[in-house]
Design a protein around this motif. Structure first.
Motif, PDB file in Angstrom:
ATOM      1  N   HIS A 139     -26.548   7.440  20.135  1.00 48.18           N
ATOM      2  CA  HIS A 139     -26.721   8.578  19.225  1.00 48.18           C
ATOM      3  C   HIS A 139     -26.817   9.838  20.060  1.00 48.18           C
ATOM      4  O   HIS A 139     -27.819  10.074  20.740  1.00 48.18           O
ATOM      5  CB  HIS A 139     -27.980   8.391  18.380  1.00 48.18           C
ATOM      6  N   LEU A 189     -27.983   7.121  10.672  1.00 38.08           N
ATOM      7  CA  LEU A 189     -26.710   7.256  11.371  1.00 38.08           C
ATOM      8  C   LEU A 189     -26.081   8.622  11.145  1.00 38.08           C
ATOM      9  O   LEU A 189     -26.252   9.226  10.085  1.00 38.08           O
ATOM     10  CB  LEU A 189     -25.748   6.160  10.909  1.00 38.08           C
ATOM     11  N   SER A 190     -25.347   9.080  12.148  1.00 34.70           N
ATOM     12  CA  SER A 190     -24.617  10.344  12.060  1.00 34.70           C
ATOM     13  C   SER A 190     -23.165  10.098  12.448  1.00 34.70           C
ATOM     14  O   SER A 190     -22.850   9.134  13.154  1.00 34.70           O
ATOM     15  CB  SER A 190     -25.214  11.388  13.009  1.00 34.70           C
ATOM     16  N   ASP A 247     -21.711   8.573  15.972  1.00 33.56           N
ATOM     17  CA  ASP A 247     -22.564   7.553  16.587  1.00 33.56           C
ATOM     18  C   ASP A 247     -21.709   6.335  16.942  1.00 33.56           C
ATOM     19  O   ASP A 247     -20.818   5.941  16.182  1.00 33.56           O
ATOM     20  CB  ASP A 247     -23.679   7.120  15.632  1.00 33.56           C
TER      21      ASP A 247
END
Length: 592
Positions: free
Chosen positions: A346, A360-361, A364
């Motif tokens: 991350h 989550l982004s 990631d």
């Protein structure tokens, strides 16, 4: 300044803050902005919702389907093979070929799809020639961005700006109207990366195996559940191992038979569980009642083959459904037939603990343990992109020829002015479905609905600026402040303001905000609107300074092991170079 203008500008300011801070997803902010315009009476419901029927929105949706059909046909597979051959000869040749190929493809295919296609190839080429992915992935993304500004369909931003121009009574942009200046930008960008940028790219060596790369350093341990264990008769997901210790169970063996691991699997006495566990958790596990440790040793990549699994890297794609959610909320393991996430990269850190609860982004990177069946399920998931051990789509000769013929027909019919681009694209999609090049359900899945809703929403900003007179007010202020230096100076200001803004805010939102102001500014000064429109269109897509500036930058951020500073160091000089270049060549190709 009227009350209506004040309300419109207030709503837009709120939207800009939300776009930059990313507290809400881009599409959510766009829809919220549209609703606020309608609720406050700035726009009527018909005016507010008009963005969804705008030719730009429909065209972008159609182009998603066309790009997907080309991708699925396998027509581009040979490009990856050719790039591999070039890469094995020379890094410099590879860099040039990479930027030329990604730039050429992005002129006609969605740039996100181009990067998704080439990224696994580029990473493998890097391993073959012993060059870090950080030396190749940024040129890949930058090449795609530079190529996207060469045609109308190269990026959704170009189509959006054309749609805005059309709604304001200006002639829509043509297919190859972007090409002359776009070629100059592309060649300038490639020259910069070859002579200067490549020396500033970080050289972050990648370990030989994924377990080392992600810093697992964990122990592979076998546990036997004793008859008196409190975990006997309990679903795996509810056991102390998973619920309290957050331990990853890799395999369950019962009576010498290996069972498929899934959350609802009922544990029984004498089950042998193979778990991946860190040192601290190993100490706690030894204190757990009702379990017996059989063996423990350091984990290696080769251990995955013991139970027919492999390690895979996968990226959370931009606009993914997974953004902002945790693995637990997504029920990731159950949905993907038991595939396990062992670590998450991350931004600048690698997360090992409490993975199920990490939000989550986009960008990631997930380290996933999966068997062939689970890996195939992951490949079909549009919310993530496998970038290691990725199987390419096979050649389908029955589809390649009609797909290419239809795609060429779409471009030529729009370029010659035979039909508008929106009609050309829609007819192309219908033909692709009729000839079996893509199934109807695949067509629906190919559309990035977040982008479509975002476009429908952000177009309301332009409508509000124009209707309330806010665009004219802002244009008057710009003319008052910069107009004395002439239209060339104003044009340069618009390009600068656009590329700075788009590095921190959605490129489409930036274009929707600045394009109406640019058009009105040109009209107020009594000069041609075209160069001002083109300045906004070009600058909104030329975003190199930040990883969040454009979707392709976000995609390469994790796999390239980049830092935020890397984009600033390499991208800022390139953005400034293109700004100076644009100030000279846009008025040349599009006279004021």
């Amino acid at each position: 300044m009227t009350v209506e203008i004040g309300i419109a500008l207030g709503i837009i300011l709120l939207a800009v803050i939300l776009f930059v801070t990313e507290r809400l997803s881009i599409d959510t902010v766009a829809i919220l902005t549209m609703v606020l315009f309608m609720v406050t009476g700035v726009l009527t419901p018909a005016e507010g919702l008009a963005g969804f029927s705008n030719p730009a929105t429909v065209t972008v949706a159609a182009m998603f389907i066309i790009s997907s059909a080309i991708f699925k046909s396998g027509a581009l597979n040979s490009i990856g093979t050719g790039l591999t051959r070039v890469g094995r000869r020379s890094y410099l040749l590879c860099l040039l070929a990479l930027m030329l190929i990604s730039g050429s493809l992005s002129a006609f295919i969605n740039d996100t799809a181009v990067v998704a296609l080439l990224m696994p190839v580029v990473i493998q080429v890097g391993k073959d020639i012993r060059v870090s992915p950080s030396k190749l992935l940024m040129p890949l993304s930058f090449g795609a961005l530079l190529g996207g500004v060469c045609t109308l369909i190269g990026t959704s931003t170009n189509i959006l700006v054309s749609g805005i121009a059309q709604t304001q009574g200006v002639e829509p942009l043509q297919m190859f109207e972007f090409l002359p200046a776009g070629i100059v930008f592309l060649l300038a960008g490639i020259t910069y990366m070859f002579l200067v940028g490549r020396h500033m790219l970080p050289d972050r060596k990648v370990p030989d195996n994924l377990s080392e790369e992600f810093g697992l350093g964990d122990y592979l341990t076998e546990i036997v559940l004793l008859p008196g264990s409190p975990m006997v008769g309990v679903p795996l997901q509810q056991s102390n191992l998973v619920r309290d210790l957050d331990i990853e169970v890799m395999q369950v063996t019962r009576d010498k038979e290996r069972l498929q691991v899934f959350p609802s699997l009922m544990l029984r006495a004498n089950d042998v569980l193979k778990v991946l566990i860190g040192v601290e958790k190993l100490k706690k596990l030894k204190e757990e009642q009702g379990v017996k440790l059989k063996s423990e040793r350091k984990f290696r990549d080769e251990d995955m083959s013991l139970y027919n699994s492999m390690l895979y890297e996968a990226i959370v794609t931009p606009n993914s459904y997974m953004e902002g959610k945790s693995l637990k909320e997504l029920n990731f393991r159950a949905y993907n037939y038991g595939a396990s996430v062992l670590a998450i990269r991350h931004r600048d850190e690698i997360v090992h603990d409490k993975l199920a609860h990490v939000k989550l982004s986009a960008g990631d990177v997930l380290l996933i343990s999966a068997n062939p069946e689970q890996a195939e399920k992951l490949r079909q998931n549009d919310d993530i992109l496998l970038i290691s051990q990725t199987a390419r789509s096979s050649f389908n000769y029955g589809k390649i020829i009609p797909v290419l013929l239809i795609s060429v027909g779409i471009v030529l019919s729009a370029a010659t002015g035979l039909v508008p681009i929106v009609l050309s694209a829609v007819v192309g999609v219908v033909l692709l479905v009729v000839f079996g090049c893509i199934r109807l359900d695949e067509a629906y899945e190919a559309i990035d609905w977040k982008v479509i809703f975002m476009l429908g929403g952000v177009l309301s900003m332009g409508a509000a600026l124009e209707k309330t007179g806010a665009a004219r007010l802002l244009a008057d202020y710009l003319i008052l402040g910069v107009g004395a230096y002439g239209p060339h100076a104003l044009l340069s200001v618009f390009f600068f303001a656009t590329f700075i803004t788009t590095n921190f805010m959605s490129n489409n939102a930036t274009a929707a905000l600045l394009a109406p102001i640019a058009i009105v500014t040109a009209q107020e000064m009594g000069v041609n609107e075209r160069p001002f429109i083109m300045a906004v269109a070009y600058a909104a897509s030329l975003s190199f300074m930040t990883p969040m500036g454009y979707q392709t930058n976000t995609m390469i951020y994790g796999p390239g092991n980049y830092r935020f500073y890397d984009f600033l160091k390499v991208g800022t000089p390139l953005n400034l170079l293109l700004w100076l270049l644009a100030s000279l060549i846009i008025p040349y190709f599009f006279p004021l």
